[in-house]
Write an enzyme that holds these catalytic residues in place. Structure first.
Site, PDB file in Angstrom:
ATOM      1  N   CYS A 148       0.846  -1.177   0.000  1.00 21.26           N
ATOM      2  CA  CYS A 148       0.000   0.000   0.000  1.00 21.26           C
ATOM      3  C   CYS A 148       0.892   1.242   0.000  1.00 21.26           C
ATOM      4  O   CYS A 148       2.042   1.186   0.393  1.00 21.26           O
ATOM      5  CB  CYS A 148      -0.888   0.020   1.227  1.00 21.26           C
ATOM      6  SG  CYS A 148      -1.957  -1.413   1.308  1.00 21.26           S
ATOM      7  N   GLN A 149       0.322   2.371  -0.410  1.00 21.90           N
ATOM      8  CA  GLN A 149       1.097   3.608  -0.438  1.00 21.90           C
ATOM      9  C   GLN A 149       1.085   4.286   0.926  1.00 21.90           C
ATOM     10  O   GLN A 149       1.826   5.206   1.172  1.00 21.90           O
ATOM     11  CB  GLN A 149       0.534   4.530  -1.496  1.00 21.90           C
ATOM     12  CG  GLN A 149       0.506   3.854  -2.847  1.00 21.90           C
ATOM     13  CD  GLN A 149       0.872   4.810  -3.957  1.00 21.90           C
ATOM     14  OE1 GLN A 149       0.989   5.999  -3.761  1.00 21.90           O
ATOM     15  NE2 GLN A 149       1.051   4.265  -5.141  1.00 21.90           N
TER      16      GLN A 149
END
Ligand SMILES: Cc1ncc(COP(=O)(O)O)c(C=O)c1O
Ligand SMILES: Cc1ncc(COP(=O)(O)O)c(C=O)c1O
Lengths: 145, 415, 415, 145
Positions: free
Chosen positions: D55-56
């Site tokens: 995920c960012q």
């Protein structure tokens, strides 16, 4: 070889000769004729020392002084290359080193050779001219002794 | 707004923007406002068309070919090298190596030069603000050589603490590699000063000029840097091409980096003799189209003029700083005196990812995260990332208005 | 001639040629006859336009960006990787690394894998017909490791002497790297057979598929090769991009080749953790346009069909062989049973350079020299070079007629 | 949480809720609201073990069995991400592991999330779903003992 003429007279002569041809195929044919007629260099000069670097074919070049004049001999394994050296020799051979050093070699542009041979092959051409001029520098006044 | 506040008469922005087809795209129904220029710049038509023109008229493998196409491609390729030489004022084209980009350039230096000059117990100096591409190659080199990697510290404004640097350098220092302009802080580093100090210790200096090339005139002779690398794609040129400059004496002394193709002078089954500079470092068929069109990008920059670009970009930066100040709750990371046109920031209490997602939805392209400077953001500034708006001359004051409005919207949504 | 003797109904050559703008160029007043396809192929409009389209619509840096352009560029980039995977039937996209070209691919393997598996006293086997790009990296590796480089000999027809290979391989052999199709002889090597033998000794095999990619269907699972590299520019794609395939287990076990950018998972000032496959091997901003458009080139080849391409090219080869036979005084170097569509030759008594120069003057592009296989031409075949006419499906029988006429002309001029 | 409803009923409910919004800004506003309301995870779960990779933003996820049903807790440092996990939890939490394992999560397409978040961010979404399903597999019949 017409030793009485100056370098620029010889250049003019070649420009004249080439003006007879109106396409590159005929020019090539003429260059090939010259290449076939080029006096060969001795086999023992065909080594690294006399090789001109940067050509796509092998080229060997030597120069010797006689009576204050510089005379070139050369050979190549490709005939077109031989023809082109033949032109250079025709213009430069039998002149004083000082004159050779300063020769502009303008005829190469005039007959369209530089333009036709750009730029990989022009590198080879320049390499030959440089080697010839280097001989002239070596044998010219400054470095006689 | 452009017409009122911009006093640049030499650049007609509206006309100039028409040269960048992508700028008229819409994102989420809005015209795109592209503020990710530090990641990669957009390309003018002259560059895009030069690529097509190459493939439609002279595409051929370079060097050693005697047929006309090959001659023409070679000439264009070497002309472009000459343009690159002039662009950074190198002494001769033998110092100009076509590489894939900044990253490859630095890796080449670390591998071919670094391995040679750095030994056990030696030290290499970089800074706390390096891009991973100018950090990891040295980390790995030092690891393999049992050498020490030292970091010039960064103050709270995002500037190098040069006093500390002068204390770090010593007779064990074998190499310094520095970012010219920081891609995450915008800081323009005092590289001349550092190079002078370094050279007084006989230490060569590598410059990562990835962010400098699009924004300022580079003069490698004046800088006296030993190596310098930059990428075409960040300076309005194509992807997959860049330049490594190296002083002739260094490049001559280095072994090749990759083997094969034009970098060979002659080869037998037993032994290889390598070609002269710069070919020794250009193994394999190069990115011919990329290299040629890098020259077109140089032409483009020089047509605009470095000064015009700089003035325009500084106006954009000033304007953005002003608006950001008015919004409030914005913390700018990187407030150096000498700064290029980018703003790294966080809205207090809002994760960069949240900010970036909403801006994207408004057609505004910013980058969020570490910007490939993870230790700087995480270890030095203790942040989970930043939002970065990086400008180029083709951005407009209206776009910055939209960015500011977007940030206000973000605030209202999350706070 | 096309209409009479060609029995390919599936390819309309006239229409197909219109997709290649450069083919309508004139050289020395004649339409170009491009027979230097083994050096680099020409590009169809679909490929050229895809480059412009990329820059005009989605240009952006890939990965980690959360804005739309970056998402779109990333998607296109990864789609192209998937196309490349399918093109060579790799098991998963983690095995597909974007590299600059074949040369970089092989250098990567030599450096990251070769250095690991080859030690002092070990042996590496290549062949006498390798391109410099698949020779010098191994020569240098063996030099640095004090290992021995052995060459599978080539018979007078230009075929590998596989009996000799079986005598060479032993428990000291650590790696084999072989050209799939020779670029100077045209020979299609029996790589499956060699791989089988190699694997029975537990020796991994690298294939140089630079010449195979444009001319035949490659199936890495069927071949069971351990690595395979090829270049985009030789298969109708852009310059500066290629593919390195590696079996997952090998790639997993190898250290990265270059450092920086997307190949990093996380980094502190002290330590770096690398990304998963294939990113571990893609340092720095990749050649994004090149990578995406390589996918367009794959599409182009698959639209034509491997079999159609092969049939067409074999007809061209057969026709050229027939005409060459009629001219006389031509010595063909490379007369293997299994051969691709290229003819390396000399006219007895005439230097390749002379032949090439005259042909160029007739608008006919051939390559002359060593074709980056100097030891093969000089040491094995004892020649000063050859003339190489390498065909592609878009060449015509008329062009071959012109080539034959040109060679007759050369003979008459020099002999 | 409406524990009596089946997974697909819950999905339908979310699709219904989202059908009220006709632009992405309103959808985001709704997701942000959900994010703000997400029950937090214990601080001691905020470590590598519970982190969702890919995920960012940082995402932590845990699951626990109670009376044969699997309950999720999660947190993220980004609110949009929290809102999205909140949707996933809304659909999956409080169901039998077997049901969770087989959930199609079609609603993500129907509300346009998958399409809107392509492909970097979709990776993160898929990573979350995978982690949730892995918990379900871990606790499902085959692996009870
Ligand atoms: C057989 C072979 N191997 C390797 C190469 C090197 O490919 P590139 O120059 O694209 O890296 C070539 C082409 O030049 C080739 O023909
Ligand atoms: C300061 C800096 N150094 C190095 C790089 C790496 O450049 P590239 O990815 O083009 O190799 C970048 C850009 O990403 C950068 O901004």
């Amino acid at each position: 070889m017409t030793e009485s003429k100056t370098i620029s007279q010889r250049e003019d002569q070649i420009v004249d000769d080439f003006s007879l041809f109106d396409d590159w195929m005929s020019k090539y044919e003429y260059i090939i004729e010259l290449g076939k007629k080029l006096p060969l260099i001795d086999e023992n000069y065909k080594n690294e020392l006399y090789e001109v670097k940067g050509c796509q074919s092998k080229v060997w070049l030597n120069a010797e002084m006689k009576d204050g004049m510089l005379y070139y001999k050369a050979d190549s394994d490709a005939i077109i290359t031989k023809g082109i050296i033949s032109l250079l020799i025709e213009v430069l051979s039998g002149n004083k080193p000082e004159e050779i050093k300063n020769a502009e070699m303008d005829f190469l542009n005039k007959i369209g050779l530089k333009e036709h041979l750009s730029p990989n092959r022009a590198n080879g051409l320049n390499a030959m001219i440089n080697k010839m001029k280097n001989f002239a520098i070596k044998y010219s006044g400054e470095n006689v002794n | 707004m452009d017409t009122q506040t911009s006093n640049i008469e030499t650049i007609d922005i509206t006309k100039l923007r028409e040269e960048f087809p992508i700028l008229s795209r819409k994102i989420s129904g809005e015209p795109i406002a592209y503020f990710d220029n530090a990641a990669t710049s957009q390309k003018p038509l002259s560059v895009i068309n030069a690529i097509s023109e190459y493939y439609e008229t002279i595409n051929s493998n370079v060097h050693r070919g005697i047929h006309t196409l090959s001659e023409e491609a070679t000439e264009a390729y070497e002309n472009s090298r000459e343009k690159a030489r002039k662009f950074i004022n190198a002494q001769n084209t033998g110092e100009i190596v076509f590489v894939k980009g900044t990253t490859e350039g630095i890796n080449l230096v670390a591998s071919s030069f670094g391995s040679k000059v750095v030994g056990e117990g030696d030290e290499v100096i970089i800074s706390e603000m390096e891009h991973h591409s100018n950090l990891v190659p040295w980390q790995k080199l030092c690891e393999s050589k049992n050498a020490k990697l030292k970091f010039i510290p960064v103050n709270d404004k995002g500037e190098l603490i040069t006093d500390e640097f002068r204390k770090m350098i010593n007779e064990k220092t074998k190499l310094i590699s520095l970012v010219y302009i920081s891609n995450s802080l915008g800081t323009v580093n005092p590289v001349s000063e550092i190079i002078e100090t370094a050279h007084s210790f006989n230490v060569p200096v590598v410059l990562d000029a990835a962010q400098a090339a699009p924004h300022m005139k580079i003069d490698v002779q004046k800088l006296d840097c030993d190596f310098l690398a930059f990428s075409g794609h960040k300076m309005y040129g194509p992807t997959g091409i860049g330049i490594l400059f190296g002083k002739e004496k260094h490049l001559e002394s280095m072994p090749p980096y990759q083997y094969g193709g034009e970098m060979i002078k002659s080869v037998t089954y037993d032994k290889t003799v390598f070609n002269v500079l710069p070919y020794k470092f250009e193994a394999g068929t190069p990115n011919i189209a990329g290299a040629i069109v890098l020259g077109t990008a140089v032409d483009f920059i020089e047509r605009l003029g470095h000064e015009n670009i700089h003035n325009r970009e500084m106006q954009l930066l000033t304007y953005a700083n002003q608006l950001f100040g008015e919004i409030g709750d914005i913390r700018i990371i990187g407030t150096a005196e000498n700064k290029t046109c980018l703003i790294s920031f966080i809205i207090n209490g809002i994760h960069p990812y949240d900010t970036g997602s909403i801006l994207d939805n408004l057609g505004i392209a910013v980058r969020t995260g570490f910007h490939c400077t993870q230790p700087l953001i995480e270890q030095r500034f203790r942040l989970p990332g930043t939002v970065r708006a990086s400008f180029a001359f083709y951005n407009t004051f209206e776009e910055i208005d939209r960015l500011a409005a977007g940030l206000s919207k973000v605030k209202s949504m999350f706070l």
